[in-house]
Structure formats: structure tokens, C-alpha cells
Design an enzyme around this catalytic site. Structure first.
Site, short mmCIF file in Angstrom:
data_model
loop_
_atom_site.label_atom_id
_atom_site.label_comp_id
_atom_site.label_asym_id
_atom_site.label_seq_id
_atom_site.Cartn_x
_atom_site.Cartn_y
_atom_site.Cartn_z
N LYS A 77 0.85 -1.19 0.00
CA LYS A 77 0.00 0.00 0.00
C LYS A 77 0.88 1.24 0.00
O LYS A 77 1.72 1.41 0.88
CB LYS A 77 -0.90 -0.01 1.24
CG LYS A 77 -1.80 1.21 1.36
CD LYS A 77 -2.76 1.09 2.54
CE LYS A 77 -3.57 2.35 2.73
NZ LYS A 77 -4.48 2.26 3.89
N LYS A 107 -2.41 -1.37 -3.74
CA LYS A 107 -3.28 -0.20 -3.61
C LYS A 107 -2.43 1.05 -3.70
O LYS A 107 -1.42 1.13 -3.00
CB LYS A 107 -3.96 -0.26 -2.24
CG LYS A 107 -4.87 0.91 -1.92
CD LYS A 107 -5.43 0.78 -0.53
CE LYS A 107 -6.31 1.97 -0.23
NZ LYS A 107 -6.87 1.93 1.10
C1 PBG Z 1 -7.00 4.23 5.82
C2 PBG Z 1 -7.52 3.99 4.45
C3 PBG Z 1 -7.35 4.78 3.34
C4 PBG Z 1 -8.03 4.17 2.31
C5 PBG Z 1 -8.60 3.04 2.81
N1 PBG Z 1 -8.26 2.91 4.14
C6 PBG Z 1 -6.67 6.07 3.21
C7 PBG Z 1 -5.29 6.14 3.65
O1 PBG Z 1 -4.62 5.14 3.85
O2 PBG Z 1 -4.85 7.26 3.84
C8 PBG Z 1 -8.12 4.68 0.92
C9 PBG Z 1 -9.35 4.33 0.23
C10 PBG Z 1 -9.56 5.10 -1.01
O3 PBG Z 1 -8.90 6.12 -1.28
O4 PBG Z 1 -10.45 4.70 -1.75
N2 PBG Z 1 -6.24 3.15 6.32
#
Ligand code: PBG
Ligand code: ZN
Length: 332
Positions: free
Chosen positions: A202, A254
Site C-alpha cells: 500500500k 493499492k
Molecule cells: C486508511 C484507508 C485509506 C483508504 C482506505 N483505508 C486512506 C489512507 O490510507 O490514507 C483509501 C481508500 C480510497 O482512497 O479509496 N487506512
């Protein structure tokens, strides 16, 4: 042995022979997308009694808890078989303790969704950022998120999710050792069959912008000390391979569109099922361009999903899942 003649090296070879008719093109098509591939994210917010549309994500709502059962039934009827739940809590504290309370939002959402439709595969996004008053994905110490204190709380949280009846754990906080810590606590408490979908690679991405606007409005700062640097491809593979070694059942990349090389690389190095998260910014860009009349929305989305499959994913988490269910429904 007879030497095999490679027709593609012949100047007379014609690729176009197999592109002549729709039937021929479908017959030789290498990848397919199906409703069985999709996971729909759902946002449930405390303290609202009507759905609130996320301004930058037309068609995506934050729902009140009182409507979750109805929403689950609606999307199930449309053919969606898997959802991932995000809670937006108003019971925030320094460590996000509501997330491991058996009567807290995360547990209630899981129970509600499973009761409404027991066959729906319910996944919990296991993190703390929606439950902490500072908005970080764990316990803050000395201006940074403490890895191992966060893991201890995450063990509490996933046990609560397991007790609530969740079908799959999806930790998204990017702490080191996450999968091992979760696997251990699940196995030691009688949840040895509960699978873990690791947010294994991620990135610290600007593509999360609309999500942050919608559910993370109190958060100021960055997650650069725990999420991955978008510049790093070798480390991206290492992160996922480490989660596999720790016992992950599924891996994930992701965001999606800007990271197809990472997907392909993980696919080439692991035989685990691989998911991609088509994130909020990717959704928002397509919606905005469609609204401006400069692209064909359906064609762009189908092509994007096909690109994910071609790169090597098995599962796709996308806010487009409901629309895709309609677009892919058999026409009589
Ligand atoms: C937080 C989280 C995020 C997303 C999912 N869980 C944002 C981040 O990590 O800052 C992103 C989801 C999206 O942008 O569709 N853990
Ligand atoms: Zn988080």
C-alpha cells in the site's frame, strides 16, 4: 526433434485473421471480468440519519447505521457478493479503542451486515484511522506511529471483528509484522480458519484524496512513515512477499491504475490470490471526466478493470462494483 516454426516471425503472418468478427474476438480473448471478481466498499457513519453523498465521488454515499441492512440487501440483490466495511466513528480517542469494543461501531457493522444477508462475504477494513482523534493508523508516540503498540491493539480489534462474525480480515495500516501478529492471535483463539487479505503493498498515495476528504477530515499530516514510497518497485515486491511469508491468504496492491507494474511483478512471484484496490481518486477522476463529457464512462471503467486482470489480479475492490453489476448483467 522438428524445429517449431514461429509464425509470428513470418512477414506473412496476419494477427488480424482473429479480429474479424465479434465471435472470433471473444473466442481468443485472454482475460474476462465477472461480477464474482468485485468487492464493494461501504462507508457507515455514526451520527447521521440520512445518506450523505461524497461530493467528489458522485454515487458514493456515507450511510447511517440504520440503513446498513437495507443497503446490504440491495447490493446483494444486484449480484454483489462481497463488501468491505469502513466505519466513520464519532467515538474517537487517542488509540481508537471503540474499534475493539464488542459494542463499538466496527463490531456492530459486521453483525448487522451478516444478519441482513448471511451469505454476503463481509470483510472488515481493520485499521484505526477512523477511530482515533488524531486520525493516524495507530498509536502515536514521539510524533510517529508506534509499530508494536499498534499491533497489540490490532490484535484486540481483529478478535472483536472475529467474534462479531466477520468472514475476512483486511488490515490496512501498513505496520510491520501485521499479518504474523493477526495470524497468531486468531489461531490462538479458535479462529484458525479465518482468512487474512493483507493490504500487502500500500503506497502513500495522493489518489486517496477524496477518501480523506470524506472520512478523514480531521487528519492533518502524512502517512509517509508507514505507507510505501510510490517510487519503490523492488520494495513493493518485498512487502508483499513478506506478508505471504507471515501467513497472508490474499495479497493486495493499492492504488491500482498507476501501479500495474507492481501488480504484474507480484503476480510473477506469488501464487496467492491477488487483489487490487481501485481507490477513491481513481473513481473520482473517471466520474469527473465523464461529467465533463470527455470520456465514455462505461468503456473506460471496463477497460480499466480489464487492465487489472491482464496485469494479474483475481479480485478488484472498487466503488464501481454496483454499476459494474448492472453493466455485466446478462441481457435477455
Ligand atoms: C486508511 C484507508 C485509506 C483508504 C482506505 N483505508 C486512506 C489512507 O490510507 O490514507 C483509501 C481508500 C480510497 O482512497 O479509496 N487506512
Ligand atoms: Zn488507517
Amino acid at each position: 526433434m522438428e524445429k517449431r516454426i514461429d509464425m509470428t516471425t513470418s512477414p506473412d503472418f496476419r494477427f488480424r485473421r482473429l479480429r474479424k468478427t465479434p465471435v472470433l474476438r471473444q473466442l481468443v480473448q485472454e482475460n474476462q471480468i465477472s461480477i464474482n471478481d468485485f468487492i464493494l466498499p461501504l462507508f457507515i457513519e455514526e451520527g447521521i440519519d440520512q445518506p450523505v453523498e461524497i461530493a467528489s465521488m458522485p454515487g458514493v454515499q456515507r450511510y447511517p447505521e440504520s440503513q446498513l441492512a437495507e443497503v446490504v440487501n440491495r447490493v446483494w440483490a444486484r449480484g454483489i457478493k462481497a463488501i468491505i466495511l469502513f466505519g466513520v466513528s464519532t467515538h474517537k480517542d487517542e488509540v481508537g479503542s471503540d474499534s475493539w469494543d464488542d459494542s463499538g461501531l466496527m463490531s456492530r457493522m459486521i453483525r448487522c451486515a451478516k444478519t441482513a444477508q448471511p451469505e454476503m462475504l463481509v470483510i472488515s477494513d481493520n485499521c484505526f484511522c477512523e477511530y482515533t482523534d488524531h486520525g493516524h493508523c495507530g498509536v502515536v508516540c514521539d510524533d510517529d506511529v508506534d509499530n508494536d503498540e499498534t499491533l497489540a491493539n490490532l490484535q484486540r480489534q481483529v478478535l472483536a471483528s472475529a467474534r462479531a462474525g466477520v468472514d475476512m480480515i483486511a488490515p490496512s495500516g501498513m505496520m510491520d509484522g501485521t499479518v504474523a501478529a493477526i495470524r497468531e492471535v486468531l489461531d490462538n483463539n479458535g479462529y484458525g480458519t479465518l482468512p487474512i487479505m493483507a493490504y500487502s503493498t500500500k503506497f502513500a498515495s495522493a489518489f486517496y484524496g477524496p477518501f480523506r476528504d470524506a472520512v478523514d477530515s480531521s487528519f492533518k499530516g502524512t502517512r509517509d512513515s508507514y505507507q510505501m514510497n510510490p517510487a519503490n518497485g523492488r520494495e513493493a515486491l518485498a512487502e508483499s512477499m513478506m506478508d505471504e511469508a507471515e501467513g497472508a491468504d490474499l495479497l493486495m496492491v493499492k492504488p491500482g491504475m498507476a501501479y500495474l507494474d507492481v501488480i504484474a511483478n507480484i503476480r510473477a512471484n506469488s501464487s496467492l490470490p491477488l487483489a487490487v484496490y481501485h481507490v477513491s481518486g481513481e473513481y473520482a477522476m473517471i466520474k469527473a471526466a465523464a461529467k465533463a463529457g470527455v470520456i465514455d464512462e462505461k468503456a473506460i471503467v471496463l477497460e480499466t478493470m480489464m487492465a487489472f486482470k491482464r496485469a494479474g489480479v483475481d479480485l478488484i475492490i472498487t466503488y464501481y462494483a454496483e454499476q459494474l453489476a448492472d453493466w455485466l448483467a446478462p441481457r435477455i
